[in-house]
Design a protein around this motif. Structure first.
Motif, PDB file in Angstrom:
ATOM      1  N   PRO A   1      -7.631  -5.288   0.377  1.00 49.31           N
ATOM      2  CA  PRO A   1      -8.183  -4.314   1.308  1.00 49.31           C
ATOM      3  C   PRO A   1      -7.115  -3.685   2.193  1.00 49.31           C
ATOM      4  O   PRO A   1      -6.149  -4.332   2.589  1.00 49.31           O
ATOM      5  CB  PRO A   1      -9.170  -5.151   2.136  1.00 49.31           C
ATOM      6  N   VAL A   2      -7.300  -2.409   2.505  1.00 46.35           N
ATOM      7  CA  VAL A   2      -6.340  -1.658   3.307  1.00 46.35           C
ATOM      8  C   VAL A   2      -7.102  -0.894   4.377  1.00 46.35           C
ATOM      9  O   VAL A   2      -8.245  -0.481   4.181  1.00 46.35           O
ATOM     10  CB  VAL A   2      -5.518  -0.695   2.418  1.00 46.35           C
TER      11      VAL A   2
ATOM     12  N   ALA B   1       0.857  -1.185   0.000  1.00 43.61           N
ATOM     13  CA  ALA B   1       0.000   0.000   0.000  1.00 43.61           C
ATOM     14  C   ALA B   1       0.889   1.229   0.000  1.00 43.61           C
ATOM     15  O   ALA B   1       1.992   1.221   0.547  1.00 43.61           O
ATOM     16  CB  ALA B   1      -0.917   0.001   1.220  1.00 43.61           C
ATOM     17  N   GLU B   2       0.392   2.296  -0.610  1.00 41.43           N
ATOM     18  CA  GLU B   2       1.093   3.576  -0.604  1.00 41.43           C
ATOM     19  C   GLU B   2       0.233   4.563   0.163  1.00 41.43           C
ATOM     20  O   GLU B   2      -0.996   4.584   0.009  1.00 41.43           O
ATOM     21  CB  GLU B   2       1.322   4.061  -2.030  1.00 41.43           C
TER      22      GLU B   2
ATOM     23  N   PRO C   1       3.519  -2.524   3.570  1.00 43.18           N
ATOM     24  CA  PRO C   1       3.138  -1.183   3.108  1.00 43.18           C
ATOM     25  C   PRO C   1       4.340  -0.254   3.037  1.00 43.18           C
ATOM     26  O   PRO C   1       5.278  -0.348   3.843  1.00 43.18           O
ATOM     27  CB  PRO C   1       2.140  -0.712   4.174  1.00 43.18           C
ATOM     28  N   ASP C   2       4.335   0.650   2.065  1.00 42.26           N
ATOM     29  CA  ASP C   2       5.391   1.650   1.972  1.00 42.26           C
ATOM     30  C   ASP C   2       5.317   2.603   3.158  1.00 42.26           C
ATOM     31  O   ASP C   2       4.245   2.827   3.730  1.00 42.26           O
ATOM     32  CB  ASP C   2       5.252   2.464   0.684  1.00 42.26           C
ATOM     33  N   ARG C   3       6.446   3.195   3.500  1.00 44.78           N
ATOM     34  CA  ARG C   3       6.463   4.261   4.503  1.00 44.78           C
ATOM     35  C   ARG C   3       5.644   5.434   3.986  1.00 44.78           C
ATOM     36  O   ARG C   3       5.744   5.808   2.816  1.00 44.78           O
ATOM     37  CB  ARG C   3       7.901   4.697   4.751  1.00 44.78           C
TER      38      ARG C   3
ATOM     39  N   VAL D   1      -3.978   8.923   4.356  1.00 42.84           N
ATOM     40  CA  VAL D   1      -4.708   8.293   3.255  1.00 42.84           C
ATOM     41  C   VAL D   1      -3.846   7.182   2.683  1.00 42.84           C
ATOM     42  O   VAL D   1      -2.655   7.396   2.419  1.00 42.84           O
ATOM     43  CB  VAL D   1      -5.030   9.292   2.129  1.00 42.84           C
ATOM     44  N   ALA D   2      -4.413   6.001   2.473  1.00 45.26           N
ATOM     45  CA  ALA D   2      -3.674   4.890   1.869  1.00 45.26           C
ATOM     46  C   ALA D   2      -4.479   4.313   0.716  1.00 45.26           C
ATOM     47  O   ALA D   2      -5.709   4.243   0.769  1.00 45.26           O
ATOM     48  CB  ALA D   2      -3.387   3.795   2.895  1.00 45.26           C
TER      49      ALA D   2
END
Length: 276
Positions: A107-108, A5-6, A223-225, A100-101
């Motif tokens: 799903p996130v 996820a970003e 997930p990305d930082r 916000v992701a």
């Protein structure tokens, strides 16, 4: 988007030359505009900026105009993108910042909380999470809030909510660590699939109060930082980023296995209960 996820962490209380509130209102859907009109002026500004920011992040990832992106709610309250069924979004707002992701893989869920003392943190967490004792002493606000944000993000990702879904979440606190980690999410919520998570600590540019962020996504990719204090993409006249604060480095990141804090939102003590 290199990870599962970003995400973006955005300061909602920038100066007037950073935020163009008239342009932000132009990003909203008719229903969002009607909702903003029912709020008190200060709350309306925060609400408009947060919904505009969500839409601008989505437009950056998906293309198109922020105002033309349908954002709906599933029966469980989780935000969905009707025109992009393979994409998932979640957001959370607290202490004047928005997280916000967006995820393509599954799903996130996200949560953000200001780091502050919480009365009887063990009792608060046990209200929803039966295995609180296994985490050890959680009186340290950062320890407690790392567990709380992971729990909130996890139940938002599954769409089950705290009351139904918290018991399926499995948290772990590594020896000596100040942040908890996510071991997984149990049967009944897609437990056969791997879930990944991270927590981070940041301090907003115009505040001395740090925040803890948590991002939980279904899949093996971490997930990305979060991108901090800036919008994605290139600055435009309609995008509130003419003077970007310098990105701050995360003080802490831990890896383990969409909501707004509106007026009248349910609370537990001083903790806000997430709603999409």
């Amino acid at each position: 988007m290199t990870g599962g996820a970003e995400s973006w962490l955005i300061d909602l209380h920038g100066t007037d030359d950073v935020w163009d509130d008239a342009a932000c209102r132009g990003d909203l859907s008719p229903e969002e505009s009607r909702r903003a009109a029912r709020l008190r002026p200060a709350s309306a500004v925060t609400y408009v900026r947060s919904r505009s920011a969500v839409r601008r992040v989505l437009a950056h990832v998906l293309g198109g105009s922020p105002a033309d992106l349908p954002v709906a709610a599933a029966p469980n309250g989780r935000p969905v993108l009707p025109n992009h069924p393979g994409m998932h979004v979640s957001w959370s707002r607290s202490a004047g910042v928005l997280l916000v992701a967006v995820s393509r893989g599954g799903p996130v869920g996200v949560d953000v909380e200001a780091v502050r003392p919480v009365k009887s943190p063990g009792r608060v967490l046990r209200t929803f999470y039966p295995d609180t004792a296994a985490l050890g002493d959680i009186d340290d606000p950062e320890v407690f809030l790392s567990a709380w944000t992971l729990l909130e993000a996890a139940v938002k990702a599954t769409g089950r909510g705290l009351a139904k879904g918290a018991g399926d979440v499995r948290l772990h606190r590594p020896p000596g660590a100040r942040h908890c980690a996510l071991l997984g999410i149990g049967a009944g919520t897609g437990g056969a699939r791997k879930w990944s998570a991270r927590t981070d600590r940041f301090t907003p540019p115009r505040s001395s109060v740090p925040v803890i962020t948590a991002v939980v996504v279904r899949g093996a990719a971490t997930p990305d930082r979060p991108h901090t204090w800036r919008f994605p993409g290139t600055a435009t006249a309609a995008t509130p980023q003419q003077r970007r604060p310098r990105p701050l480095a995360s003080r802490r990141g831990h890896v383990g296995a969409g909501s707004d804090a509106e007026p009248n939102r349910p609370t537990l003590g001083r903790l806000e209960i997430a709603q999409c």
